[in-house]
Design a protein around this motif. Structure first.
Motif, PDB file in Angstrom:
ATOM      1  N   GLY A  29       0.851  -1.190   0.000  1.00  0.00           N
ATOM      2  CA  GLY A  29       0.000   0.000   0.000  1.00  0.00           C
ATOM      3  C   GLY A  29       0.886   1.239   0.000  1.00  0.00           C
ATOM      4  N   SER A  30       1.574   1.449   1.121  1.00  0.00           N
ATOM      5  CA  SER A  30       2.450   2.611   1.270  1.00  0.00           C
ATOM      6  C   SER A  30       3.630   2.208   2.151  1.00  0.00           C
ATOM      7  CB  SER A  30       1.670   3.763   1.915  1.00  0.00           C
ATOM      8  OG  SER A  30       2.536   4.651   2.582  1.00  0.00           O
ATOM      9  N   THR A  31       4.838   2.488   1.686  1.00  0.00           N
ATOM     10  CA  THR A  31       6.007   2.170   2.519  1.00  0.00           C
ATOM     11  C   THR A  31       5.979   3.003   3.804  1.00  0.00           C
ATOM     12  OG1 THR A  31       7.362   3.779   1.312  1.00  0.00           O
ATOM     13  CG2 THR A  31       7.485   1.470   0.584  1.00  0.00           C
ATOM     14  N   ASN A  32       5.445   4.226   3.729  1.00  0.00           N
ATOM     15  CA  ASN A  32       5.366   5.035   4.950  1.00  0.00           C
ATOM     16  C   ASN A  32       4.443   4.389   5.973  1.00  0.00           C
ATOM     17  OD1 ASN A  32       7.048   7.150   4.060  1.00  0.00           O
ATOM     18  ND2 ASN A  32       5.758   8.649   5.101  1.00  0.00           N
ATOM     19  N   GLU A  33       3.302   3.908   5.480  1.00  0.00           N
ATOM     20  CA  GLU A  33       2.332   3.285   6.378  1.00  0.00           C
ATOM     21  C   GLU A  33       2.975   2.091   7.076  1.00  0.00           C
ATOM     22  OE1 GLU A  33      -0.575   4.900   6.589  1.00  0.00           O
ATOM     23  OE2 GLU A  33      -0.904   3.574   8.312  1.00  0.00           O
ATOM     24  N   GLU A  53       6.437  -1.147  -6.003  1.00  0.00           N
ATOM     25  CA  GLU A  53       5.169  -0.527  -6.404  1.00  0.00           C
ATOM     26  C   GLU A  53       4.333  -0.249  -5.161  1.00  0.00           C
ATOM     27  OE1 GLU A  53       2.835  -3.115  -8.858  1.00  0.00           O
ATOM     28  OE2 GLU A  53       1.258  -1.604  -9.170  1.00  0.00           O
ATOM     29  N   GLN A  54       3.630   0.864  -5.176  1.00  0.00           N
ATOM     30  CA  GLN A  54       2.712   1.190  -4.084  1.00  0.00           C
ATOM     31  C   GLN A  54       1.305   1.340  -4.658  1.00  0.00           C
ATOM     32  OE1 GLN A  54       4.951   3.839  -0.796  1.00  0.00           O
ATOM     33  NE2 GLN A  54       4.685   4.893  -2.728  1.00  0.00           N
ATOM     34  N   SER A  55       0.328   0.792  -3.933  1.00  0.00           N
ATOM     35  CA  SER A  55      -1.058   0.949  -4.398  1.00  0.00           C
ATOM     36  C   SER A  55      -1.734   2.139  -3.732  1.00  0.00           C
ATOM     37  CB  SER A  55      -1.855  -0.327  -4.109  1.00  0.00           C
ATOM     38  OG  SER A  55      -1.783  -0.621  -2.729  1.00  0.00           O
ATOM     39  N   GLY A  57       0.290   5.069  -2.352  1.00  0.00           N
ATOM     40  CA  GLY A  57       1.401   5.948  -1.977  1.00  0.00           C
ATOM     41  C   GLY A  57       0.872   7.289  -1.487  1.00  0.00           C
ATOM     42  N   ARG A  58       1.488   7.775  -0.428  1.00  0.00           N
ATOM     43  CA  ARG A  58       0.987   9.017   0.168  1.00  0.00           C
ATOM     44  C   ARG A  58       1.938  10.174  -0.090  1.00  0.00           C
ATOM     45  NH1 ARG A  58      -0.462   6.467   5.406  1.00  0.00           N
ATOM     46  NH2 ARG A  58       0.918   7.949   6.388  1.00  0.00           N
ATOM     47  N   GLY A  59       1.359  11.344  -0.366  1.00  0.00           N
ATOM     48  CA  GLY A  59       2.148  12.556  -0.528  1.00  0.00           C
ATOM     49  C   GLY A  59       1.835  13.531   0.591  1.00  0.00           C
ATOM     50  N   ARG A  60       2.449  14.695   0.531  1.00  0.00           N
ATOM     51  CA  ARG A  60       2.182  15.724   1.537  1.00  0.00           C
ATOM     52  C   ARG A  60       0.790  16.294   1.330  1.00  0.00           C
ATOM     53  NH1 ARG A  60       5.091  20.146   1.062  1.00  0.00           N
ATOM     54  NH2 ARG A  60       4.877  20.683   3.246  1.00  0.00           N
ATOM     55  N   GLN A  61       0.295  16.940   2.388  1.00  0.00           N
ATOM     56  CA  GLN A  61      -0.980  17.642   2.321  1.00  0.00           C
ATOM     57  C   GLN A  61      -2.125  16.710   1.904  1.00  0.00           C
ATOM     58  OE1 GLN A  61      -1.020  20.982   3.229  1.00  0.00           O
ATOM     59  NE2 GLN A  61       1.158  20.716   3.652  1.00  0.00           N
ATOM     60  N   THR A  64      -2.058  11.970  -2.969  1.00  0.00           N
ATOM     61  CA  THR A  64      -1.523  10.640  -3.258  1.00  0.00           C
ATOM     62  C   THR A  64      -0.184  10.819  -3.983  1.00  0.00           C
ATOM     63  OG1 THR A  64      -2.700  10.582  -5.353  1.00  0.00           O
ATOM     64  CG2 THR A  64      -3.793   9.555  -3.465  1.00  0.00           C
ATOM     65  N   TRP A  65       0.589   9.734  -4.020  1.00  0.00           N
ATOM     66  CA  TRP A  65       1.863   9.748  -4.744  1.00  0.00           C
ATOM     67  C   TRP A  65       1.864   8.528  -5.642  1.00  0.00           C
ATOM     68  CZ3 TRP A  65       6.020  12.933  -5.255  1.00  0.00           C
ATOM     69  CH2 TRP A  65       7.176  12.397  -5.837  1.00  0.00           C
ATOM     70  N   SER A  66       1.963   8.753  -6.916  1.00  0.00           N
ATOM     71  CA  SER A  66       1.941   7.582  -7.796  1.00  0.00           C
ATOM     72  C   SER A  66       3.201   7.521  -8.642  1.00  0.00           C
ATOM     73  CB  SER A  66       0.693   7.612  -8.692  1.00  0.00           C
ATOM     74  OG  SER A  66       0.761   8.687  -9.572  1.00  0.00           O
ATOM     75  N   ARG A 121      11.078  20.924 -12.629  1.00  0.00           N
ATOM     76  CA  ARG A 121      10.155  19.786 -12.529  1.00  0.00           C
ATOM     77  C   ARG A 121      10.492  18.951 -11.303  1.00  0.00           C
ATOM     78  NH1 ARG A 121       7.450  18.042 -17.207  1.00  0.00           N
ATOM     79  NH2 ARG A 121       7.689  19.511 -18.919  1.00  0.00           N
ATOM     80  N   LYS A 122       9.451  18.474 -10.637  1.00  0.00           N
ATOM     81  CA  LYS A 122       9.655  17.722  -9.403  1.00  0.00           C
ATOM     82  C   LYS A 122      10.093  16.299  -9.721  1.00  0.00           C
ATOM     83  CE  LYS A 122       7.092  16.465  -5.220  1.00  0.00           C
ATOM     84  NZ  LYS A 122       6.019  16.901  -4.323  1.00  0.00           N
ATOM     85  N   VAL A 123      11.272  15.937  -9.245  1.00  0.00           N
ATOM     86  CA  VAL A 123      11.771  14.574  -9.474  1.00  0.00           C
ATOM     87  C   VAL A 123      11.743  13.739  -8.205  1.00  0.00           C
ATOM     88  CG1 VAL A 123      13.255  15.209 -11.419  1.00  0.00           C
ATOM     89  CG2 VAL A 123      14.188  15.243  -9.107  1.00  0.00           C
ATOM     90  N   ALA A 124      11.594  14.391  -7.057  1.00  0.00           N
ATOM     91  CA  ALA A 124      11.547  13.634  -5.805  1.00  0.00           C
ATOM     92  C   ALA A 124      10.694  14.370  -4.787  1.00  0.00           C
ATOM     93  CB  ALA A 124      12.956  13.435  -5.250  1.00  0.00           C
ATOM     94  N   GLY A 125       9.967  13.585  -3.997  1.00  0.00           N
ATOM     95  CA  GLY A 125       9.149  14.150  -2.924  1.00  0.00           C
ATOM     96  C   GLY A 125       9.449  13.432  -1.618  1.00  0.00           C
ATOM     97  N   ILE A 126       9.242  14.138  -0.542  1.00  0.00           N
ATOM     98  CA  ILE A 126       9.569  13.608   0.788  1.00  0.00           C
ATOM     99  C   ILE A 126       8.394  13.857   1.722  1.00  0.00           C
ATOM    100  CG2 ILE A 126      11.144  13.835   2.759  1.00  0.00           C
ATOM    101  CD1 ILE A 126      13.209  14.949   0.708  1.00  0.00           C
ATOM    102  N   GLY A 140       9.731   9.320   4.382  1.00  0.00           N
ATOM    103  CA  GLY A 140       9.311   8.639   3.155  1.00  0.00           C
ATOM    104  C   GLY A 140       9.818   9.401   1.946  1.00  0.00           C
ATOM    105  N   ILE A 141      10.465   8.685   1.042  1.00  0.00           N
ATOM    106  CA  ILE A 141      11.092   9.347  -0.107  1.00  0.00           C
ATOM    107  C   ILE A 141      10.688   8.638  -1.392  1.00  0.00           C
ATOM    108  CG2 ILE A 141      13.308   9.950  -1.196  1.00  0.00           C
ATOM    109  CD1 ILE A 141      14.540   9.808   1.662  1.00  0.00           C
ATOM    110  N   GLY A 142      10.246   9.414  -2.345  1.00  0.00           N
ATOM    111  CA  GLY A 142       9.965   8.886  -3.680  1.00  0.00           C
ATOM    112  C   GLY A 142      10.827   9.625  -4.685  1.00  0.00           C
TER     113      GLY A 142
HETATM  114  C1  BTN Z   1       5.222  14.738  -1.617  1.00  0.00           C
HETATM  115  O1  BTN Z   1       5.994  15.375  -2.336  1.00  0.00           O
HETATM  116  O2  BTN Z   1       4.026  15.012  -1.590  1.00  0.00           O
HETATM  117  C2  BTN Z   1       5.771  13.623  -0.786  1.00  0.00           C
HETATM  118  C3  BTN Z   1       5.806  12.335  -1.554  1.00  0.00           C
HETATM  119  C4  BTN Z   1       6.393  11.187  -0.770  1.00  0.00           C
HETATM  120  C5  BTN Z   1       6.251   9.892  -1.521  1.00  0.00           C
HETATM  121  C6  BTN Z   1       6.984   8.767  -0.859  1.00  0.00           C
HETATM  122  S1  BTN Z   1       7.046   7.326  -1.892  1.00  0.00           S
HETATM  123  C7  BTN Z   1       7.665   6.385  -0.577  1.00  0.00           C
HETATM  124  C8  BTN Z   1       6.945   6.839   0.682  1.00  0.00           C
HETATM  125  N1  BTN Z   1       5.717   6.101   0.873  1.00  0.00           N
HETATM  126  C9  BTN Z   1       4.635   6.858   0.728  1.00  0.00           C
HETATM  127  O3  BTN Z   1       3.461   6.463   0.817  1.00  0.00           O
HETATM  128  N2  BTN Z   1       5.001   8.137   0.479  1.00  0.00           N
HETATM  129  C10 BTN Z   1       6.441   8.272   0.461  1.00  0.00           C
END
Ligand code: BTN
Length: 245
Positions: A29-33, A53-55, A57-61, A64-66, A121-126, A140-142
């Motif tokens: 589901g999510s590595t953060n979870e 692969e994440q089904s 994935g969570r982002g900030r605010q 989702t993160w795909s 362009r955004k290449v990585a999110g945390i 959590g880093i993508g």
């Molecule tokens: C963002 O920019 O909104 C943060 C994105 C973070 C995504 C990563 S992917 C690995 C880890 N697991 C998640 O569910 N989210 C973070």
């Protein structure tokens, strides 16, 4: 590029503590979870969760993160030492790795607090989540290591970028990133702030947020984003800021 902090090795601290134990999943589901659950159950500092692969994935605010399966670095790290500027330190670590790996001419920039951009362009999110009162956080880093732009959802295609590498580069990128995290999570605040300021994507640029708009005016000593507005300078300490008026 800003100089790195004093290395843990030179400072007499052990290296290689981050990344073990490690749990890897083909699909999760999510590595953060998952990392949060491990942390709450007592997992040690340095525990790493990765997935191809994440089904969910969570982002900030609350976003989702795909990422297409097998083409991004998706990882979450449990930490039990919580530097005051943790999200910024993580951003610098990721930006320094991305900047060194990328074939793009411009070095990686940080859009406060920790989005990593190349050529805008955004290449990585945390996503940093944690329970400070329990003494842990999950970083959590993508990173879009081998993502092909045409694989991204249409709404992301304009804003997202990729390192343009192959899937074989994901694991070496992770190994180097863990070394950089090891250094930057131990770095003094002043070194972190210097590095963030050197990569500040918002400096002198029009920015807007839910409460107003202005021009990026730097990062203060508490890691807050400074914005010059028509009514004076404000310091933002949380939330989402957009580039552009
Ligand atoms: C963002 O920019 O909104 C943060 C994105 C973070 C995504 C990563 S992917 C690995 C880890 N697991 C998640 O569910 N989210 C973070």
């Amino acid at each position: 590029m800003a100089a790195g902090p004093v290395s843990a090795e030179r400072a007499g601290r052990p290296r290689g503590r981050l990344g073990l134990p490690r749990a890897h999943f083909r699909r999760l589901g999510s590595t953060n979870e998952h990392a949060r659950a491990l942390a709450a159950a007592g997992a040690p500092h340095g525990t790493l969760v990765t997935a191809a692969e994440q089904s969910a994935g969570r982002g900030r605010q609350g976003r989702t993160w795909s990422a297409p399966p097998g083409r991004a670095l998706l990882c979450s790290l449990v930490v039990r030492s919580l530097p005051r500027l943790l999200p910024l330190a993580a951003g610098v670590a990721v930006a320094s790795e991305v900047g060194a790996t990328s074939v793009a001419a411009e070095h990686a920039r940080l859009k406060w607090p920790n989005d990593v951009l190349i050529d805008g362009r955004k290449v990585a999110g945390i996503l940093v989540e944690g329970r400070p009162q329990e003494g842990w956080a999950v970083i959590g880093i993508g990173v879009n290591v081998a993502v092909r732009p045409e694989e991204l959802p249409a709404e992301l295609r304009e804003r997202a970028g990729t390192l343009g590498l192959t899937p074989a580069a994901i694991e070496p990128t992770l190994a180097r990133l863990l070394e950089r995290l090891e250094e930057w999570l131990e770095a003094p605040d002043a070194a972190i702030l210097d590095a963030v300021r050197a990569r500040d994507a918002l400096l002198g640029r029009p920015v807007s947020w839910a409460g107003g708009s202005g021009v990026g005016a730097g990062i203060d000593d508490d890691g807050r984003l400074l914005v010059a507005t028509a009514s004076g300078r404000v310091a933002l300490d949380a939330g989402e800021v957009h580039l552009g008026a």
